[in-house]
Design a protein around this motif. Sequence first.
Motif, PDB file in Angstrom:
ATOM      1  N   MET A  77     -35.233  41.893  -7.473  1.00  0.00           N
ATOM      2  CA  MET A  77     -36.468  42.252  -6.776  1.00  0.00           C
ATOM      3  C   MET A  77     -36.967  41.157  -5.839  1.00  0.00           C
ATOM      4  N   SER A  78     -37.056  39.915  -6.325  1.00  0.00           N
ATOM      5  CA  SER A  78     -37.630  38.860  -5.486  1.00  0.00           C
ATOM      6  C   SER A  78     -36.785  38.611  -4.242  1.00  0.00           C
ATOM      7  N   THR A  79     -35.471  38.679  -4.389  1.00  0.00           N
ATOM      8  CA  THR A  79     -34.603  38.460  -3.234  1.00  0.00           C
ATOM      9  C   THR A  79     -34.640  39.647  -2.278  1.00  0.00           C
ATOM     10  N   TYR A  80     -34.657  40.876  -2.797  1.00  0.00           N
ATOM     11  CA  TYR A  80     -34.790  42.054  -1.940  1.00  0.00           C
ATOM     12  C   TYR A  80     -36.107  42.009  -1.160  1.00  0.00           C
ATOM     13  N   ILE A  81     -37.187  41.625  -1.843  1.00  0.00           N
ATOM     14  CA  ILE A  81     -38.483  41.537  -1.156  1.00  0.00           C
ATOM     15  C   ILE A  81     -38.456  40.442  -0.096  1.00  0.00           C
ATOM     16  N   THR A  82     -37.801  39.324  -0.404  1.00  0.00           N
ATOM     17  CA  THR A  82     -37.708  38.240   0.578  1.00  0.00           C
ATOM     18  C   THR A  82     -36.980  38.714   1.827  1.00  0.00           C
ATOM     19  N   TYR A  83     -35.905  39.469   1.666  1.00  0.00           N
ATOM     20  CA  TYR A  83     -35.229  40.072   2.821  1.00  0.00           C
ATOM     21  C   TYR A  83     -36.185  41.010   3.559  1.00  0.00           C
ATOM     22  N   GLY A  84     -36.960  41.782   2.792  1.00  0.00           N
ATOM     23  CA  GLY A  84     -37.901  42.702   3.423  1.00  0.00           C
ATOM     24  C   GLY A  84     -38.961  41.981   4.224  1.00  0.00           C
ATOM     25  N   ILE A  85     -39.487  40.874   3.685  1.00  0.00           N
ATOM     26  CA  ILE A  85     -40.473  40.072   4.417  1.00  0.00           C
ATOM     27  C   ILE A  85     -39.863  39.528   5.707  1.00  0.00           C
ATOM     28  N   GLU A  86     -38.586  39.159   5.636  1.00  0.00           N
ATOM     29  CA  GLU A  86     -37.908  38.616   6.810  1.00  0.00           C
ATOM     30  C   GLU A  86     -37.507  39.711   7.793  1.00  0.00           C
ATOM     31  N   PHE A 137     -38.865  51.781   0.472  1.00  0.00           N
ATOM     32  CA  PHE A 137     -38.356  52.025   1.827  1.00  0.00           C
ATOM     33  C   PHE A 137     -39.498  52.002   2.846  1.00  0.00           C
ATOM     34  N   GLU A 138     -40.621  52.621   2.496  1.00  0.00           N
ATOM     35  CA  GLU A 138     -41.769  52.630   3.404  1.00  0.00           C
ATOM     36  C   GLU A 138     -42.280  51.224   3.688  1.00  0.00           C
ATOM     37  N   ARG A 139     -42.204  50.347   2.699  1.00  0.00           N
ATOM     38  CA  ARG A 139     -42.729  48.989   2.861  1.00  0.00           C
ATOM     39  C   ARG A 139     -41.745  48.075   3.585  1.00  0.00           C
ATOM     40  N   PHE A 140     -40.428  48.191   3.286  1.00  0.00           N
ATOM     41  CA  PHE A 140     -39.483  47.191   3.785  1.00  0.00           C
ATOM     42  C   PHE A 140     -38.376  47.742   4.684  1.00  0.00           C
ATOM     43  N   GLY A 141     -38.239  49.078   4.787  1.00  0.00           N
ATOM     44  CA  GLY A 141     -37.280  49.633   5.744  1.00  0.00           C
ATOM     45  C   GLY A 141     -35.871  49.798   5.237  1.00  0.00           C
ATOM     46  N   PHE A 142     -35.622  49.533   3.970  1.00  0.00           N
ATOM     47  CA  PHE A 142     -34.313  49.803   3.377  1.00  0.00           C
ATOM     48  C   PHE A 142     -34.507  50.169   1.914  1.00  0.00           C
ATOM     49  N   LYS A 143     -33.483  50.787   1.320  1.00  0.00           N
ATOM     50  CA  LYS A 143     -33.603  51.268  -0.047  1.00  0.00           C
ATOM     51  C   LYS A 143     -33.372  50.141  -1.059  1.00  0.00           C
ATOM     52  N   PRO A 144     -34.072  50.189  -2.182  1.00  0.00           N
ATOM     53  CA  PRO A 144     -33.874  49.173  -3.211  1.00  0.00           C
ATOM     54  C   PRO A 144     -32.655  49.493  -4.066  1.00  0.00           C
ATOM     55  N   ASP A 145     -32.256  48.543  -4.874  1.00  0.00           N
ATOM     56  CA  ASP A 145     -31.229  48.775  -5.878  1.00  0.00           C
ATOM     57  C   ASP A 145     -31.949  48.980  -7.207  1.00  0.00           C
ATOM     58  N   PHE A 151     -46.753  39.308  -5.579  1.00  0.00           N
ATOM     59  CA  PHE A 151     -47.828  40.145  -5.035  1.00  0.00           C
ATOM     60  C   PHE A 151     -47.245  41.431  -4.460  1.00  0.00           C
ATOM     61  N   GLU A 152     -46.140  41.318  -3.749  1.00  0.00           N
ATOM     62  CA  GLU A 152     -45.520  42.505  -3.164  1.00  0.00           C
ATOM     63  C   GLU A 152     -45.040  43.471  -4.249  1.00  0.00           C
ATOM     64  N   ASP A 153     -44.416  42.940  -5.310  1.00  0.00           N
ATOM     65  CA  ASP A 153     -43.969  43.885  -6.354  1.00  0.00           C
ATOM     66  C   ASP A 153     -45.159  44.458  -7.122  1.00  0.00           C
ATOM     67  N   ALA A 170     -30.103  34.236   6.062  1.00  0.00           N
ATOM     68  CA  ALA A 170     -31.334  34.802   6.632  1.00  0.00           C
ATOM     69  C   ALA A 170     -32.566  34.450   5.813  1.00  0.00           C
ATOM     70  N   ILE A 171     -32.390  34.159   4.518  1.00  0.00           N
ATOM     71  CA  ILE A 171     -33.553  33.868   3.677  1.00  0.00           C
ATOM     72  C   ILE A 171     -33.494  32.479   3.048  1.00  0.00           C
ATOM     73  N   SER A 172     -32.535  31.658   3.475  1.00  0.00           N
ATOM     74  CA  SER A 172     -32.372  30.338   2.854  1.00  0.00           C
ATOM     75  C   SER A 172     -33.605  29.461   3.051  1.00  0.00           C
ATOM     76  N   LYS A 173     -34.380  29.729   4.114  1.00  0.00           N
ATOM     77  CA  LYS A 173     -35.564  28.898   4.373  1.00  0.00           C
ATOM     78  C   LYS A 173     -36.650  29.067   3.311  1.00  0.00           C
ATOM     79  N   TYR A 174     -36.542  30.097   2.472  1.00  0.00           N
ATOM     80  CA  TYR A 174     -37.548  30.331   1.434  1.00  0.00           C
ATOM     81  C   TYR A 174     -37.222  29.590   0.137  1.00  0.00           C
ATOM     82  N   LEU A 175     -36.043  28.974   0.067  1.00  0.00           N
ATOM     83  CA  LEU A 175     -35.623  28.290  -1.151  1.00  0.00           C
ATOM     84  C   LEU A 175     -36.055  26.830  -1.142  1.00  0.00           C
ATOM     85  N   CYS A 176     -36.742  26.422  -2.184  1.00  0.00           N
ATOM     86  CA  CYS A 176     -37.095  25.018  -2.408  1.00  0.00           C
ATOM     87  C   CYS A 176     -37.870  24.402  -1.242  1.00  0.00           C
ATOM     88  N   THR A 177     -38.644  25.217  -0.561  1.00  0.00           N
ATOM     89  CA  THR A 177     -39.448  24.698   0.556  1.00  0.00           C
ATOM     90  C   THR A 177     -40.898  25.156   0.490  1.00  0.00           C
TER      91      THR A 177
END
Length: 464
Positions: free
Chosen positions: A253-262, A406-414, A360-362, A343-350
């Motif tokens: 979930m957290s990684t899927y949401i991070t992709y969605g935010i990006e 899908f409505e929030r992030f534009g792709f389907k979740p797993d 919050f998103e979930d 694409a999401i590496s900037k969110y790690l340890c920074t």
Amino acid sequence: MSNDSHRLQDTSVYFSYPEQFDDFCTDLWSEFLSEAFPPAKGVGRRPRVSREEQMRVIWMNLYWQWHVDPERLISIPMRDVTYTTDDHYRQLGLTKLLPKMIRHLIDTGVLTLVKKGSEISGKMTRVKPSKKLRNRFKRFAPEIKPVQLKDENKKPINYEETADTLRWGDILRRYNALLERTHIDVGHFTNKDHRKYGLNLSRRKHVYRQFNNSSFSQYGRIHGAWWQLLPSQWRKDILIDDFETVEVDFTAMSTYITYGIEGVKPPMKDPYKLKTPNEFIDGPTQRKFLKKLISIAYNTASDADALWTFCEEYKKVVTPKFLAFFRNHGKSLLQAFRDAHPAISKYLCTNKKHGLTTMFEDSQLAMALIDHFTDREVPILTIHDSFVVPEYEAGNLITKMTSLFFERFGFKPDLKQENISMVQAQRLLKDDPLINNSPLDYFRTSERSEDYYSRREEFISNIA
């Protein structure tokens, strides 16, 4: 269940109408303490906060901890010096008069002394409400604030209502009312099992939403229900109004949401399935610990912080050999994840707060699901990013989870599902006409103990 780290605090912020508790505390003072502690006479220095007001802090802490967990204890410092040197207690207006009143309540049987503190070591005395006081608590039912806010130190704070907090509060009040009239239990649990796991199935069904860091955009997850504390192996045995249940959760979930935010679609279905950088650790084990490491990395400022936090959390449950491996090779595992997900590496340890943002998103998705199913009078149980519903609602839950994401992030979740519904079992057999099995061979039926039937009968009687 002891709670040695508990600090007394003004818990009035947890209640929607704190003035209700003022009257309740006045009654408790009159009944249990007023005769032994009459108003002071003559001249002399008076404490800044009256004895009645000091006891209000104790009554509220006792009530709140009892509400959260009936077996939970509260710790109270009994050394006079604590109340003259500790800024936290001084801000609450607590003085060395408090230990005298606590000792009186213990001596008169209003409080039960569980463990006496040590004046030398500084360990605090632990107490819990007696049966007499618990009965008083049961007759008092203030409305618990459905939306709660904490500061950077996890201390609850008051806030001014907004359109969002009012809307969230309305959703949770309707949801709590639905839970109140729904029988939710674990079929095979005896009454002894309830005590073993510290659950109170008849009362701990009301939930609230908690925000952190003085912000209504950080964290926001749902808390308060007993099923959130239930060991995961028993969740498949939860029954809702005697119906079998299914659990569906958002995976990664957290990684899927991070992709969605990006604004980017994840390049792979399972973002944690990477090549093993070392022969010491197998693929499934690596995935399990990599997922935990990445969730930590979203909340830390450096690789070293993430690895240290990971090792601290797991040092009691994994072998020293594994920890030694992780200290030496964990950084390469983090780098392997960065290489697979640039694409999401900037969110790690920074960014120490990114993890709170994904939560919050979930939690927003959870609130939308609660709102949807409550409108349909269907109880849905939330365990952060997974959801339990009666088995006949499995298809609707999967459809709604998918559409909201899908409505929030534009792709389907797993999604991953535990247990199977009767409809799904029938569809499985229909798709393969060569199978002559009954759907009941695939559909799981939980055991039900005699205690379960007694609890259900009592619940139905009380509702009627």
